[in-house]
Design an enzyme around this catalytic site. Sequence first.
Site, short mmCIF file in Angstrom:
data_model
loop_
_atom_site.label_atom_id
_atom_site.label_comp_id
_atom_site.label_asym_id
_atom_site.label_seq_id
_atom_site.Cartn_x
_atom_site.Cartn_y
_atom_site.Cartn_z
N GLU A 93 16.71 52.71 18.18
CA GLU A 93 17.24 51.47 17.60
C GLU A 93 18.36 50.90 18.45
OE1 GLU A 93 16.28 51.77 12.87
OE2 GLU A 93 18.24 52.52 13.50
N CYS A 338 27.83 50.86 12.14
CA CYS A 338 28.26 52.10 12.80
C CYS A 338 27.88 53.32 11.97
CB CYS A 338 29.77 52.04 13.00
SG CYS A 338 30.46 53.50 13.79
#
EC number: 2.1.1.192
Length: 348
Positions: A93, A338
């Site tokens: 990703e 994150c």
Amino acid sequence: MKNLLGCSVKDLEKIALNYGQAAFRGRQIYNWLYNYKNRSKSIDEINVLPLKFRDQLKNEAFLFGELTLKEKYLATDGTLKLLLNTRDNESVECVGIPTEKRLTACLSSQVGCPMDCKFCATGKEGLKRSLKVSEILDQILFIENQMNQKVSNIVFMGMGEPLLNIDELLLSIRSINEDFAISQRKITVSTVAIPKMISKLSELSFQVLGKCQFTLAISLHASNQKIREAIIPSAKNYHIKNIIDDCREYVRETGRRVSFEYLMLHGVNDKLEHADELSNLIKGFQCHVNLIQYNHIEEVEFKQTPIKNAQLFQTRLSNSGINVSFRKSRGSDRNAACGQLRQNDKIK
């Protein structure tokens, strides 16, 4: 298969000469490969090249990219997460993070991650392998293509531990700088910190890049060794005080300040006494603390630090003379923030 992505202009000129073409044909490939406005997606699209040369390149299995798009996820704030498949059927990703004046590409350096940080989804599936230069650079092309905008900033904060793929990392940075025309000062490399690798990063950067101007971000996330070991298993092999000592030496060698990433976990590392401990640990050299909001993942029960508490923590650090900021979370509603990247929807 031989990938053209990552080749320098001299590399491409040499390829052209090897096929009996003039050197300028290599420069034409270079322009169509890296120039955002003229970029092509395949060798067939470079219609300025002779048909015979294009056929030769295709017959010799020269490629323009390594990855294919599997899925894309658009968050409400405009952040775009892409799930890409590799040629060996693994998945990786990357994320495009737009703001008013720039587009930041958050890139992965490995398929999965071996570090198993307790607050991060990527490490839950372990490490499959490291990515090649062409696979790292191809993420930039996909982000630019999907968002119709040139990438201006790069952060190696996606899947993987960049310093465990240091050779491909530095070759990627060189290409990003020289071929994609993105300044080193707009590139950030994030690491959980690997023993002896901070000094090696400095040494190899000067050898490979000729300079070391990108930002080094240390995923510190704790103010003492006990807390760090509890949330980062690999911390047992690298004491927090040794990390700081190596960072001080890195600053002396490169002249670049170090950024310390600090994920705020409620009841774990977010008390004011932790702020005091952190300031005492890192004071006295050129550094910056980046406070980060925790983003939920299913496997663990950490909680976000309340904003008011985070602000008090930030103020405490600032009053101690520490340069500090609070990073706003982006893309969390599509698991693009994150700590949330993983091999979702992997093809079996």
